[in-house]
Enzyme design. Structure first.
Site, PDB file in Angstrom:
ATOM      1  N   ASP A  91       0.870  -1.174   0.000  1.00 18.66           N
ATOM      2  CA  ASP A  91       0.000   0.000   0.000  1.00 18.66           C
ATOM      3  C   ASP A  91       0.913   1.233   0.000  1.00 18.66           C
ATOM      4  O   ASP A  91       2.135   1.135   0.021  1.00 18.66           O
ATOM      5  CB  ASP A  91      -0.981  -0.046   1.184  1.00 18.66           C
ATOM      6  CG  ASP A  91      -2.215   0.820   0.921  1.00 18.66           C
ATOM      7  OD1 ASP A  91      -2.172   1.662  -0.003  1.00 18.66           O
ATOM      8  OD2 ASP A  91      -3.225   0.676   1.630  1.00 18.66           O
TER       9      ASP A  91
HETATM   10  C1  BGC Z   1      -5.207   2.987   0.159  1.00 22.96           C
HETATM   11  C2  BGC Z   1      -5.510   1.873  -0.814  1.00 22.96           C
HETATM   12  C3  BGC Z   1      -5.530   2.413  -2.216  1.00 22.96           C
HETATM   13  C4  BGC Z   1      -4.204   3.091  -2.505  1.00 22.96           C
HETATM   14  C5  BGC Z   1      -4.100   3.639  -3.913  1.00 22.96           C
HETATM   15  C6  BGC Z   1      -3.981   3.783  -0.240  1.00 22.96           C
HETATM   16  O1  BGC Z   1      -3.791   4.903   0.557  1.00 22.96           O
HETATM   17  O2  BGC Z   1      -5.024   2.443   1.443  1.00 22.96           O
HETATM   18  O3  BGC Z   1      -6.728   1.259  -0.498  1.00 22.96           O
HETATM   19  O4  BGC Z   1      -5.780   1.385  -3.133  1.00 22.96           O
HETATM   20  O5  BGC Z   1      -4.037   4.168  -1.594  1.00 22.96           O
HETATM   21  O6  BGC Z   1      -4.900   4.729  -4.099  1.00 22.96           O
END
Ligand code: BGC
Length: 765
Positions: free
Chosen positions: A310
């Site tokens: 993430d």
């Molecule tokens: C979130 C994810 C998301 C990613 C890309 C992160 O901050 O936790 O769920 O897919 O950003 O946008």
């Protein structure tokens, strides 16, 4: 292939007939991938594991502002893609893009490969979590928590297929969805992104969404489907403090019984990628958890796709979790644990990532074998989603984007999700001659009913709202006529110092309009928000909205309380005086219309809560609680389980009668299964949909058993006086539980089947 043809078929299709196999490519493709890897330089291999955000590639003016419409900065583009050989891009910059803007961006990314500037195509990831929420005009569905309230697998599949189709129109092929975390911590800001509190329901619906995204394929996708990304593996949704991305404590027993099964089910259905939990569980950061990522996911479950970190999470191992002294240690730790791609995602951090990983491999901190395994996994997905095919698409392809058929599907999802929680003296459905005051901060605003991840990350910017969609107020005005419908805000919802606040607004306007109305539809809830900005300090609905409700009750007019909320906010003090209550969750662009359809009886409510709605801010419990929670002593102090409304609850305008619950045998062996049937009759005078829910209780076990567990459900549609016999099969898997170490076990003994208060026992021996 026309997607509405697929939709038509779905109505008659039982999803269980689809092949369920893990993502895998054939031998020929594996050979091809090995050949590609053997020709890549170390820089290229490292680059494949690197993901950057679009923002890092865009041109800015002298003051640092992004140029609009957005455009690549050729130098940044070249350095990232051609020098560092970055293999993946994600996201939009600050807001949603028009189809033209996407058409200006994505072909340039693909052309870099097609024109041989780079040797491996780029995979582009996006959060299209309730429809393609970063493409202007796309069809926006309810958020996942609403989809869960439909308890409808076919609608979930349809949501997946439509989203995939509209992603393909946009030129995107990798979706960071679905969220398979469980909603068991209502303070958590991403509760609405989940499929509810129960692993069985989340597992079934999650699998349907994945199959919709991927077209029930477990190898090569066709032109209408996209790769899914299950997230956030695993335990992210249970922060002990309630705050996003903070530690979770999850005993191994509950990891096995609750948090892992939805992921396992979707992997068995062919999911191609997974995103890792940003938090730590039992002291181990998700990104450093080799036991989960390598031993369980890849070795035991046989997952052949790739895992992606993430946001900034390799960096966080050093700066937040404090388990690595520097970036080199952090990067080696994450890659060696089994993370295949790092969402780094900024510039210049991505350069440091690539240079450091390269050193790690050269100096032996990460083996070449492990790096190549990560690259092989990434290439498998790139190949499976057709990035190697040199096919071009025309502007006229995908003509069903935002079609009526798609909008109707989103509308039906909203209609089937919105849950009627109270309807005293059958106030509802309202007559279309009723004079209505719609009030409250969430009553006349499209962004509130969509929530976060709508056109922007936090979903609060109204500039990109879909045209011609109704708010709750405008949809009700359409039912009763504009002259019979008024709106008074009554209270606002605004961010102050980063925290959500609410104050009363123009009470005299509210009171005078109420005096001229027959009914008050009071819409309360939350500001759109997610992740850290969505943290809250209390589950209570903000005071001003509670005060507005009390003001509404004092008018003496009947009040329909409408909840527009990402998580269940405690409203106990205003439930008793409400004549009716609807939970809309975050129903999306067609939520206003759907609510009005339900309120005026054009559609009969059939949504059921996918979670236990708490009555008190400090008492959060779940339907599958052990029976020990329910000790009722002589005094009330022992009556711990007392939700405002139970998991699975939801009213209809008709009544259903259950009878003849029966099983085909009362003794079951370990190789056997049991058939359960029950008759359900519509005894009211309206057609209606009912969710038949089957629960099983293990009456005695060697460690405290769950009180009951959902093990089957079926959504049926009955005309007045119609009866349907609903059948379920119970397998031994449904009776297993986890021991304290996290191993599944099956114990002989007595079990109870319960459907809508009827029950029957059987014995396993
Ligand atoms: C979130 C994810 C998301 C990613 C890309 C992160 O901050 O936790 O769920 O897919 O950003 O946008």
């Amino acid at each position: 292939m026309k997607i509405y043809a697929i939709l038509g078929l779905l109505i008659f299709t039982n999803l269980s007939v689809f092949a369920q196999e893990r993502f895998e490519l054939d031998e020929k493709a594996e050979k091809e991938i090995n050949k590609i890897i053997s020709e890549l330089t170390l820089v290229e291999k490292v680059g494949q594991t690197c993901q950057i955000t679009l923002d890092a590639l865009l041109a800015r003016d002298e003051s640092g502002e992004l140029l609009e419409p957005i455009q690549f900065d050729p130098e940044k583009f070249n350095i990232a893609l051609c020098e560092y050989r970055v293999g993946s891009i994600l996201n939009v910059s600050s807001h949603t893009l028009t189809m033209d803007e996407w058409n200006n961006i994505l072909p340039k990314v693909n052309n870099a490969f097609l024109n041989k500037k780079i040797n491996v195509p780029i995979i582009y990831g996006i959060d299209a979590i309730h429809g393609v929420n970063y493409t202007v005009g796309a069809t926006l569905f309810p958020q996942e928590i609403g989809l869960a309230a439909t308890w409808n697998n076919d609608l979930s599949y349809e949501f997946g297929e439509i989203t995939a189709y509209e992603m393909r129109k946009t030129g995107l092929r990798w979706n960071f969805s679905p969220v398979l975390d469980l909603a068991r911590q209502p303070l958590w800001s991403r509760y609405f992104e989940t499929l509810g509190e129960d692993p069985y329901l989340a597992g079934e619906l999650g699998e349907s969404i994945v199959m919709g995204y991927q077209g029930s394929k477990y190898s090569y996708l066709d032109d209408f489907h996209v790769a899914s990304c299950l997230k956030h593996f695993v335990g992210y949704s249970m922060p002990q403090s309630g705050r996003d991305r903070t530690p979770a404590w999850i005993p191994q027993k509950f990891m096995t019984e609750l948090y892992l099964p939805p992921f396992k089910k979707s992997i068995d259905a062919g999911a191609m990628t997974l995103m890792i939990n940003s938090g730590d569980v039992n002291g181990i950061p998700g990104h450093a958890n080799k036991a989960l990522l390598t031993d369980l996911l890849k070795d035991e479950w046989g997952f052949k796709g790739f895992t992606v970190s993430d946001w900034e999470d390799f960096i966080m191992l050093q700066t937040v979790h404090n388990v690595a002294a520097d970036q080199r240690e952090a990067i080696a730790m994450a890659i060696n644990a089994g993370v295949d791609m790092s969402m780094v995602p900024y510039n210049p951090q991505y350069k440091e990532y690539c240079e450091t990983l390269l050193k790690c491999v050269e100096e032996g901190d990460v083996s070449m074998e492990r790096l190549e395994d990560a690259v092989r996994r990434i290439l498998r997905v790139k190949m499976a989603i057709g990035l190697y095919d040199k096919k071009s698409y025309k502007k006229t392809d995908y003509p069903d984007f935002a079609s009526e058929a798609f909008k109707n599907s989103a509308l039906q999802s909203a209609q089937e999700s919105i849950t009627l929680l109270k309807n005293e003296d059958d106030l509802l459905p309202l007559k279309k001659s009723t004079k209505v005051l719609v009030a409250g901060p969430t009553g006349n605003n499209l962004t509130f009913i969509n929530g976060a991840w709508t056109h922007t990350w936090q979903g609060v910017d109204e500039s990109y709202n879909t045209e011609n969609c109704e708010t709750i107020y405008s949809a009700i005005a359409k039912k009763v006529g504009a002259e019979n419908c008024q709106y008074a805000q009554g209270a606002n919802l605004v961010l102050k110092g980063g925290w959500e606040t609410s104050t009363l607004v123009d009470s005299s306007d509210f009171k005078s309009k109420a005096a001229n109305s027959d009914v008050i539809v009071l819409c309360v809830g939350e500001l759109p928000s997610t992740e850290k900005p969505g943290d809250i300090r209390s589950l209570d609905l903000l005071d001003a909205q509670m005060d507005l409700a009390k003001m509404a009750y004092r008018t003496g007019k009947p009040v329909v309380l409408v909840l527009v909320e990402a998580r269940p906010r405690v409203i106990h003090d205003i439930v008793g005086d409400a004549n009716a209550v609807f939970q809309t969750y975050l129903p999306g662009d067609y939520g206003g219309t759907a609510l009005a359809d339900l309120m005026f009886g054009d559609v009969n409510p059939s949504g059921k809560l996918p979670y236990s709605y708490p009555k008190y801010p400090g008492v959060v419990e779940f339907y599958d609680r052990p029976k020990s929670v329910d000790r009722s002593g002589k005094s009330n102090e022992f009556d711990a389980f007392e939700p405002e409304w139970e998991f699975g609850f939801g009213l209809s305008y008709t009544d259903f009668e259950y009878s003849n619950l029966s099983i085909d045998k009362s003794k079951m062996s370990r190789t056997d299964s049991i058939q359960v049937t029950v008759d359900v009759k519509n005894v009211g005078d309206r057609e209606g949909k009912e969710v038949v829910q089957l629960y099983i209780s293990d009456l005695k076990a060697s460690i405290v058993p769950a009180g009951k567990r959902l093990r089957g459900y079926s959504k049926i549609d009955l005309k007045p006086s119609e009866t349907e016999t609903v059948a379920f099969t119970i397998h031994t898997d449904d009776l297993q539980f986890s021991d304290a170490q996290g191993n599944w076990i099956l114990e002989n003994g007595e079990f109870q089947v319960e459907i809508s208060g009827e029950n029957v026992n059987f014995e396993l021996n």
